[in-house]
Design a protein around this motif. Structure first.
Motif: not given
Lengths: 117, 116
Positions: B39-54, B60-65
Motif C-alpha cells: 500500500f502507498p507509503k508502506q512496506s511490502l507485505m507477503l501474501m502467499a508462497t506457492s511451490n510449483e504444482g502445490s 495470516q489474515g490473507v483470504e485464500k478464497d
C-alpha cells in the motif's frame, strides 16, 4: 523471523560514499543478512547478502559486525540512481542432507535514501 | 540477475469484478513464487508462497478464497483477485526463486491495481 532496525531516512551527496546501518541484535546463527532496494513504483532489487564475512559486489559492500548484531551497507559512490528505499532483511536457513533451504523475505520499513546532486 | 515479468503493469477495474495478474520467470525455472502487496507509503507485505504444482500457503489474515494463486508451471504463477473492492487497490509484486537455489530472490516490476 528476527527483526531489523534501520533509520527511517538518510541523505547523501552525489559521488560521496553512503553507509546505511542496520541493527539485528536477535540474529541467529543461521540467519543470512540480505539487502534489497526499491526504486519508486518498481519491485525490489537484490543488492547483496552475507552471513559472517564482509562481502563485496559490483553494487555495494556489506560490512558485518563481528558479533553479527549489526551490519552496514556501503555504497562507495552514490549516484542519483541510488535514491531508493533500502531494506535490511534477515533470512533464516536450514541445511540437511537434501541441501539448504531458505526462509521467507519479510520486509521492514527500510531506509529512504535521498541523494543530492 | 534473473528476470521476472508481470502482466499487466497496471489495471483499473470496477468493484465486484475479478482481476488476474500473471508473473513469469523469463530465464530461469522458479520452484517457488511469492506474492506481495504494498500500500502507498508502506512496506511490502507477503501474501502467499506457492511451490510449483502445490497449493499456495497464505500468510495470516490473507483470504485464500479472495486471492487465488495458481503456480501450474515452473515459469508462471497467477494471482486472481476475486470480487475486487476499492480496499484491494494496491501494488502487487511477485517474486521468484530458482531450482538451483540461488540465495537471491528476484522480483517483478509490480502491478498497480485500482478498483473503482
Amino acid at each position: 523471523d528476527a527483526k531489523t532496525t534501520q533509520p527511517n531516512s538518510m541523505e547523501s551527496n552525489e559521488e560521496e560514499p553512503v553507509h546505511l546501518p542496520c541493527n539485528h541484535s536477535t540474529i541467529s546463527g543461521t540467519d543470512y543478512i540480505h539487502w534489497y532496494r526499491q526504486l519508486p513504483s518498481q519491485g525490489p532489487e537484490y543488492v547483496i547478502h552475507g552471513l559472517t564475512s564482509n562481502v563485496n559486489n559490483r553494487m555495494a559492500s556489506l560490512a558485518i559486525a563481528e558479533d553479527r548484531k549489526s551490519s552496514t551497507l556501503i555504497l562507495h559512490r552514490a549516484t542519483l540512481r541510488d535514491a531508493a528505499v533500502y531494506y535490511c532483511i534477515l533470512r533464516d536457513s536450514s541445511t540437511n542432507a537434501g541441501g539448504t533451504s531458505y526462509g521467507k523475505l519479510t520486509f521492514g520499513q527500510g531506509t529512504i535514501l535521498t541523494v543530492h546532486p | 540477475g534473473a528476470v521476472v515479468s508481470q502482466h499487466p503493469s497496471w489495471v483499473i477495474c470496477k468493484s465486484g469484478t475479478s482481476v488476474k495478474i500473471e508473473c513469469r520467470s523469463l530465464d530461469f525455472q522458479a520452484t517457488t513464487m511469492f506474492w506481495y502487496r504494498q500500500f502507498p507509503k508502506q512496506s511490502l507485505m507477503l501474501m502467499a508462497t506457492s511451490n510449483e504444482g502445490s497449493k499456495a500457503t497464505y500468510e495470516q489474515g490473507v483470504e485464500k478464497d479472495k486471492f487465488l494463486i495458481n503456480h501450474a508451471s515452473l515459469t508462471l504463477s497467477t494471482l486472481t483477485v476475486t470480487s475486487a473492492h476499492p480496499e484491494d487497490s494496491s501494488f502487487y509484486i511477485c517474486s521468484a526463486r530458482g531450482i538451483q537455489g540461488p540465495v537471491e530472490q528476484f522480483f517483478g516490476p509490480g502491478t498497480r491495481l485500482t478498483v473503482l
